[in-house]
Enzyme design. Structure first.
Site, mmCIF file in Angstrom:
data_model
loop_
_atom_site.group_PDB
_atom_site.id
_atom_site.type_symbol
_atom_site.label_atom_id
_atom_site.label_comp_id
_atom_site.label_asym_id
_atom_site.label_seq_id
_atom_site.Cartn_x
_atom_site.Cartn_y
_atom_site.Cartn_z
ATOM 1 N N ASP A 1 0.828 -1.209 0.000
ATOM 2 C CA ASP A 1 0.000 0.000 0.000
ATOM 3 C C ASP A 1 0.864 1.261 0.000
ATOM 4 O O ASP A 1 1.910 1.302 0.639
ATOM 5 C CB ASP A 1 -0.906 -0.020 1.239
ATOM 6 C CG ASP A 1 -1.997 1.020 1.164
ATOM 7 O OD1 ASP A 1 -2.316 1.489 0.055
ATOM 8 O OD2 ASP A 1 -2.546 1.374 2.223
ATOM 9 N N HIS B 1 2.829 3.101 -9.092
ATOM 10 C CA HIS B 1 2.752 1.647 -9.268
ATOM 11 C C HIS B 1 4.025 1.109 -9.928
ATOM 12 O O HIS B 1 4.484 0.015 -9.597
ATOM 13 C CB HIS B 1 1.523 1.282 -10.098
ATOM 14 C CG HIS B 1 0.217 1.616 -9.412
ATOM 15 N ND1 HIS B 1 -0.070 1.206 -8.129
ATOM 16 C CD2 HIS B 1 -0.855 2.334 -9.838
ATOM 17 C CE1 HIS B 1 -1.275 1.652 -7.793
ATOM 18 N NE2 HIS B 1 -1.756 2.335 -8.809
ATOM 19 N N LEU C 1 11.657 -20.606 -3.852
ATOM 20 C CA LEU C 1 10.657 -19.730 -3.247
ATOM 21 C C LEU C 1 9.396 -19.787 -4.103
ATOM 22 O O LEU C 1 9.477 -19.832 -5.328
ATOM 23 C CB LEU C 1 11.174 -18.287 -3.193
ATOM 24 C CG LEU C 1 10.201 -17.214 -2.687
ATOM 25 C CD1 LEU C 1 9.972 -17.365 -1.177
ATOM 26 C CD2 LEU C 1 10.729 -15.800 -2.994
#
Length: 239
Positions: free
Chosen positions: A13, A30, A125
């Site tokens: 955020d 973004h 991962l």
């Protein structure tokens, strides 16, 4: 006492506010956030204890944002997939997408399928990107699937358990998050992984996501190490 989380979930955020502070369009925030996401993936890939990283990239509610911002985000997703895929493959990182794909273009869906397929053997991962994801919608979807099985006579209501429900969630097959991180100064979970966050440690950072670097990530992991996770037991029981 916990040492390191196995599964880290992040609400990224603050991109829009980061851009506004710099008199830039929200999409620029973004783009900067993409760099922060890459650094977070790299951090987690270097830490053998962390097996799963889930990033909340686009919620079911985000479609209500201005059309130009939504379109910019879709373009950014497509570009990021194309640019980052070789590095993910090279480093043994498995990519998964959780959420409802149906509102995405056929081209983007094809990219998502391809990305999952070519990284499926990655063991270093697992990175889950939550796209068009909502925690309540996920639970409703699982409930409907189970209801259909009951209606068809394939499942008895009394056979429905927490494990049964979990097996019908988007994120099935991975452990629940140990550490939840939200950047940007807000202190809420915003419909993210509602089932999985039941016993997660919740860490809220005032840092806007584009500025959330590896040092900030280390602070969150260090904080997690100080927590005593009791899961309903007493501290004395855990010793």
């Amino acid at each position: 006492m916990s040492v390191a989380p196995k599964h880290v979930a992040v609400i990224m955020d603050g991109n829009g506010r980061w851009a506004k502070q710099r008199f830039m369009p929200r999409v620029a925030g973004h783009r900067a956030g993409r760099s922060a996401a890459r650094k977070t993936v790299e951090y987690c890939a270097r830490h053998a204890d962390i097996d799963v990283l889930t990033l909340f990239a686009f919620s079911t509610e985000n479609w209500s944002r201005p059309e130009d911002e939504v379109n910019g985000l879709m373009e950014l997703f497509a570009t990021a997939l194309n640019d980052e895929l070789p590095k993910l493959q090279e480093n043994g990182i498995r990519l998964r997408f959780i959420g409802d794909w149906s509102r995405f273009s056929n081209k983007l869906q094809a990219q998502m399928h391809h990305s999952q397929e070519v990284t499926a053997t990655g063991r270093r991962l697992t990175v889950q990107l939550a796209l068009n994801y909502g925690g309540r919608a996920e639970i409703v979807r699982a409930s409907r699937q189970l209801a259909e099985q009951v209606k068809a006579g394939a499942l008895q209501p009394e056979a429905i358990t927490e494990e049964t429900i979990a097996s019908h969630l988007y994120s099935r097959g991975v452990p629940d998050p140990d550490l939840f991180i939200r950047t940007g100064g807000e202190s809420r979970i915003s419909n993210f992984l509602l089932w999985g966050l039941a016993y997660s440690e919740l860490y809220f950072s005032a840092t806007l996501w584009p500025d959330f670097d590896e040092a900030a990530m280390q602070e969150a992991v260090d904080w997690f190490a100080t927590r005593q996770r009791r899961f309903g037991k007493t501290g004395e029981q855990l010793g």
